[in-house]
Design an enzyme around this catalytic site. Structure first.
Site, PDB file in Angstrom:
ATOM      1  CD1 TRP A   1      -2.198  -2.034   1.601  1.00  0.00           C
ATOM      2  CD2 TRP A   1      -2.964  -0.671  -0.118  1.00  0.00           C
ATOM      3  NE1 TRP A   1      -3.248  -2.791   1.200  1.00  0.00           N
ATOM      4  CE2 TRP A   1      -3.786  -2.385   0.257  1.00  0.00           C
ATOM      5  CE3 TRP A   1      -3.252  -0.235  -1.410  1.00  0.00           C
ATOM      6  CZ2 TRP A   1      -4.395  -3.191  -0.752  1.00  0.00           C
ATOM      7  CZ3 TRP A   1      -4.385  -0.573  -1.730  1.00  0.00           C
ATOM      8  CH2 TRP A   1      -5.547  -1.920  -1.493  1.00  0.00           C
TER       9      TRP A   1
ATOM     10  CG  ASP B   1      -3.523   4.369   4.125  1.00  0.00           C
ATOM     11  OD1 ASP B   1      -4.595   3.754   4.022  1.00  0.00           O
ATOM     12  OD2 ASP B   1      -2.948   3.775   2.868  1.00  0.00           O
TER      13      ASP B   1
ATOM     14  CE  LYS C   1      -8.972  -3.061   3.623  1.00  0.00           C
ATOM     15  NZ  LYS C   1      -7.297  -1.643   2.554  1.00  0.00           N
TER      16      LYS C   1
END
Ligand SMILES: *Cc1c(COP(=O)(O)O)cnc(C)c1O
Length: 368
Positions: free
Chosen positions: A110, A179, A203
């Site tokens: 990511w 993030d 999530k």
């Protein structure tokens, strides 16, 4: 489908990395309210996003997010479509003027994507990469090469695929952008260190369909770029995230999750629960004499995505298959890294982790 199919007793233990498992009590509430929300004679999903019923839900979700996360008054909270992925580009569009730079930590799949997408709109600097070490750890501050003049340091607080997290936010002397998609609201956030925090909600908080962005208000409009309205944080802030039709379903369910988290004790309690789940799983791995193996640096171990290997890939396949038969699903590691990954987000009950740990012991006994 009968209502019985939603009973806790018939549900699987879902270790999915995203979207996540949600509290059964909330799914039941959603089911019960779906056809006729609060006496309006239709579902909330069919009513106008400007009508009183939705307005109350939207306003409460905003207020509860602020209260649960302890967001200071000088930060805006934005509910935005496009997921966390859109933020990889939308952040530099909004925070960096032409010619300005920011530094990024490349800590895994990511972090890498945040950098490559962001580079499509700004000149970004890689301050550290874990690529040579298979992304098995987070860096220490003295390893970072932060570019002079960087407006911010972008960090991925939890790498969902590699299974590592920042145990503490790096002590750097520039603001950070985080993030937090895969450990969002699973631990308190030190707002003094961040200019902006974002996360996809699927999530830890809600069904897929949006990201929450929390950004210091004084930064809105600072890039001076002539942005399309849908990409301009200032436009959404001025309209309370109602500049266009918001992702009403995600916000509705997230609002329920936030209330549940507040009632259950807030971020400190959810941090404690996460540590408890993680300790149980890593304990099972570490006490197996290397039969189960954690491939990541101990200090960087994620509390959300616990990755581990078995002696060979054939055993890993059988582990996943037999676990599935036993009601534990989505344990296969990401296709890019293999192995096993147990994602244990906020709504994951300790009992599900205990079930997995006991399955791990039985599986080893049967196959060692
Ligand atoms: C899942 C994830 C993303 C991507 O989220 P989308 O909402 O699917 O765009 C980004 N960053 C991290 C850390 C993630 O776990």
């Amino acid at each position: 489908m009968t209502t019985a199919s939603l009973d806790a007793a018939t549900r699987v233990h879902n270790f999915c990395a995203g979207p996540c498992t949600l509290p059964v009590s909330i799914l039941e509430e959603v089911r019960d309210e779906l056809l006729n929300f609060d006496g309006i004679g239709m579902s909330l999903l069919e009513d106008s996003h400007r009508a009183p019923a939705y307005d109350a839900v939207h306003t409460a979700a905003m207020a509860d997010f602020r209260s649960l996360a302890g967001v200071p008054d000088d930060f805006a909270v934005l509910f935005l479509q496009g997921g966390a992925t859109l933020q990889f580009a939308q952040v530099p569009m909004n925070l960096l003027a032409d010619g300005e730079t920011a530094s990024h930590l490349n800590t895994g799949a990511w972090g890498k994507k945040a950098l490559s997408d962001g580079r499509r709109v700004a000149d970004l600097h890689e301050a550290w990469t874990g690529a040579d070490e298979g992304f098995a750890r987070m860096p220490s501050v003295d390893e970072l090469d932060i570019a002079a003049g960087s407006r911010y340091l972008h960090v991925t607080t939890n790498e969902t695929i590699g299974g590592i997290r920042l145990p503490a936010y790096p002590d750097v002397d520039l603001p950070m952008v985080g993030d937090m998609s895969s450990d969002f609201l699973s631990r308190p956030i030190d707002w003094g260190r961040f200019d902006l925090v974002y996360g996809g909600v699927q999530k830890n908080l809600a069904p897929a369909g949006m990201a929450v962005v929390v950004v210091k208000r004084e930064l809105l409009g600072r890039s001076g770029r002539d942005l399309p309205s849908a990409l301009d944080y200032a436009v959404q802030d001025a309209n309370d995230s109602l500049a266009n039709t918001p992702p009403m379903f995600s916000i509705w369910v997230m609002g329920k999750v936030l209330k549940w988290m507040i009632a259950d004790g807030g971020l400190g309690e959810f941090e404690r629960r996460a540590a408890e789940r993680a300790a149980l799983l890593y304990g099972a791995i570490d006490s197996s004499d290397g039969w189960y193996l954690s491939p990541v640096d101990e200090a960087s171990r994620s509390h959300m995505n616990i990755v581990f290997r078995l002696p060979d890939e054939d055993l890993e396949k059988r582990f996943v298959a037999e676990a599935t038969d036993a009601g534990m699903v989505n344990l296969k590691g990401h296709r890019s890294v293999g192995g096993i990954r147990a994602s244990v987000y906020n709504a994951m009950a300790l009992g599900s982790v205990e079930t997995l740990v006991s399955f791990m012991a039985d599986f080893r006994t049967a196959n060692d």
